[in-house]
Scaffold this motif. Structure first.
Motif, PDB file in Angstrom:
ATOM      1  N   VAL A 141       0.987  -1.199   0.106  1.00  0.00           N
ATOM      2  CA  VAL A 141      -0.018  -0.179   0.002  1.00  0.00           C
ATOM      3  C   VAL A 141       0.786   1.199  -0.017  1.00  0.00           C
ATOM      4  O   VAL A 141       1.879   1.229   0.899  1.00  0.00           O
ATOM      5  CB  VAL A 141      -0.966  -0.049   1.381  1.00  0.00           C
ATOM      6  N   LEU A 142       0.635   2.077  -0.901  1.00  0.00           N
ATOM      7  CA  LEU A 142       1.279   3.352  -0.773  1.00  0.00           C
ATOM      8  C   LEU A 142       0.302   4.364  -0.448  1.00  0.00           C
ATOM      9  O   LEU A 142      -0.763   4.566  -0.846  1.00  0.00           O
ATOM     10  CB  LEU A 142       1.882   3.710  -2.360  1.00  0.00           C
ATOM     11  N   CYS A 143       1.018   5.417   0.369  1.00  0.00           N
ATOM     12  CA  CYS A 143       0.184   6.382   0.851  1.00  0.00           C
ATOM     13  C   CYS A 143       0.870   7.820   1.025  1.00  0.00           C
ATOM     14  O   CYS A 143       2.079   7.828   0.745  1.00  0.00           O
ATOM     15  CB  CYS A 143      -0.365   6.085   2.365  1.00  0.00           C
ATOM     16  N   ASP A 144       0.132   8.683   1.419  1.00  0.00           N
ATOM     17  CA  ASP A 144       0.647  10.210   1.610  1.00  0.00           C
ATOM     18  C   ASP A 144       1.434  10.281   3.182  1.00  0.00           C
ATOM     19  O   ASP A 144       2.235  11.283   3.158  1.00  0.00           O
ATOM     20  CB  ASP A 144      -0.431  11.246   1.439  1.00  0.00           C
ATOM     21  N   GLU A 145       1.006   9.402   3.889  1.00  0.00           N
ATOM     22  CA  GLU A 145       1.541   9.580   5.642  1.00  0.00           C
ATOM     23  C   GLU A 145       3.007   9.420   5.510  1.00  0.00           C
ATOM     24  O   GLU A 145       3.507   8.244   4.589  1.00  0.00           O
ATOM     25  CB  GLU A 145       0.613   8.915   6.426  1.00  0.00           C
ATOM     26  N   PRO A 146       3.777   9.954   6.406  1.00  0.00           N
ATOM     27  CA  PRO A 146       5.113   9.519   6.317  1.00  0.00           C
ATOM     28  C   PRO A 146       5.530   8.292   7.262  1.00  0.00           C
ATOM     29  O   PRO A 146       6.025   8.314   8.304  1.00  0.00           O
ATOM     30  CB  PRO A 146       5.852  10.813   7.101  1.00  0.00           C
ATOM     31  N   ILE A 147       5.023   7.225   6.655  1.00  0.00           N
ATOM     32  CA  ILE A 147       5.141   5.972   7.161  1.00  0.00           C
ATOM     33  C   ILE A 147       6.282   5.106   6.303  1.00  0.00           C
ATOM     34  O   ILE A 147       6.128   5.320   5.251  1.00  0.00           O
ATOM     35  CB  ILE A 147       3.948   5.226   7.419  1.00  0.00           C
ATOM     36  N   LEU A 148       6.736   4.117   7.087  1.00  0.00           N
ATOM     37  CA  LEU A 148       7.372   2.958   6.368  1.00  0.00           C
ATOM     38  C   LEU A 148       7.250   1.674   7.217  1.00  0.00           C
ATOM     39  O   LEU A 148       8.133   1.553   8.212  1.00  0.00           O
ATOM     40  CB  LEU A 148       8.869   3.375   5.862  1.00  0.00           C
ATOM     41  N   ASP A 149       6.344   1.001   6.724  1.00  0.00           N
ATOM     42  CA  ASP A 149       6.042  -0.223   7.735  1.00  0.00           C
ATOM     43  C   ASP A 149       6.199  -1.493   6.973  1.00  0.00           C
ATOM     44  O   ASP A 149       5.232  -1.949   5.711  1.00  0.00           O
ATOM     45  CB  ASP A 149       4.695  -0.253   8.253  1.00  0.00           C
ATOM     46  N   ILE A 150       7.254  -2.169   6.754  1.00  0.00           N
ATOM     47  CA  ILE A 150       7.533  -3.410   5.965  1.00  0.00           C
ATOM     48  C   ILE A 150       7.532  -4.541   7.092  1.00  0.00           C
ATOM     49  O   ILE A 150       8.373  -4.839   7.938  1.00  0.00           O
ATOM     50  CB  ILE A 150       8.795  -3.350   5.390  1.00  0.00           C
ATOM     51  N   ILE A 151       6.847  -5.652   6.645  1.00  0.00           N
ATOM     52  CA  ILE A 151       6.809  -6.911   7.386  1.00  0.00           C
ATOM     53  C   ILE A 151       7.189  -8.037   6.557  1.00  0.00           C
ATOM     54  O   ILE A 151       6.797  -8.259   5.539  1.00  0.00           O
ATOM     55  CB  ILE A 151       5.254  -7.128   7.699  1.00  0.00           C
ATOM     56  N   GLN A 152       8.402  -8.599   7.249  1.00  0.00           N
ATOM     57  CA  GLN A 152       8.758  -9.791   6.763  1.00  0.00           C
ATOM     58  C   GLN A 152       9.691  -9.376   5.282  1.00  0.00           C
ATOM     59  O   GLN A 152       9.420 -10.150   4.390  1.00  0.00           O
ATOM     60  CB  GLN A 152       8.022 -10.892   6.548  1.00  0.00           C
TER      61      GLN A 152
END
Length: 193
Positions: free
Chosen positions: A1-12
């Protein structure tokens, strides 16, 4: 999922090149890793420590590769990824000189670090691998310390900083947006995993 929030959440997440090389050489399988940089939760920068050969550099590079692959619409080697758009990706990895231009390893490192500190934005992703290693220990640690403070206070970017300067972990108490990760190794059947 790409979004505008400053997030980087990668699982495995996995490094696709290293994973394939391990498979071809019939070595132990690649160990997937999670990456979590979330400005809303106060963890947009992570200090990454651990012994040599623990996978710090691979972890930094895999995160950068996953971000690039996601943004170009390619397959992402991860169980799940939630990534805020990145305007620029900056990396300071490796140790090399530029003898043709009369630049030592340290000079190349400082020129690249200065460019990152001047150009990174809150939408950028920065990966720094052992910043300051090209000079004396105290000087290198001071440069890394000041760079982390600048990335946190001025640039406001997301980033991963691998280091052997364990004293930098004291910054976690001082900087609200800095976390600390430690990669570990395990001995298994006379091999390091």
């Amino acid at each position: 999922v790409l979004c505008d929030e400053p997030i980087l959440d990668i699982i495995q997440g996995r490094h696709p090149v290293v994973e394939e090389q391990l498979a071809q050489e019939n070595i132990h399988p690649f160990v997937p890793n999670d990456t979590q940089l979330d400005a809303s939760k106060g963890q947009r920068l992570q200090l990454v420590t651990g012994p040599n050969m623990a996978g710090k550099s691979t972890f930094l590079r895999q995160t950068a590769l996953i971000v690039i692959l996601a943004q170009i619409g390619a397959f992402v080697p991860a169980q799940k990824a939630h990534i805020g758009w990145v305007d620029r990706l900056f990396s300071r990895v490796g140790a090399s000189d530029d003898l043709a231009r009369g630049r030592s390893t340290f000079m190349v490192e400082m020129v690249e670090a200065a460019a990152i500190l001047h150009q990174a934005t809150p939408r950028s992703l920065v990966i720094l691998d052992e910043l300051g290693r090209g000079t004396a220990t105290y000087d290198g640690m001071s440069l890394a310390w000041a760079s982390i403070e600048h990335l946190h206070d001025v640039n406001g970017c997301r980033g991963l900083i691998a280091t052997h300067y364990h004293e930098l972990a004291r910054l976690v108490e001082k900087l609200s947006g800095l976390g600390c990760l430690t990669l570990k190794v395990k001995e298994w059947k006379d091999n390091v995993v």
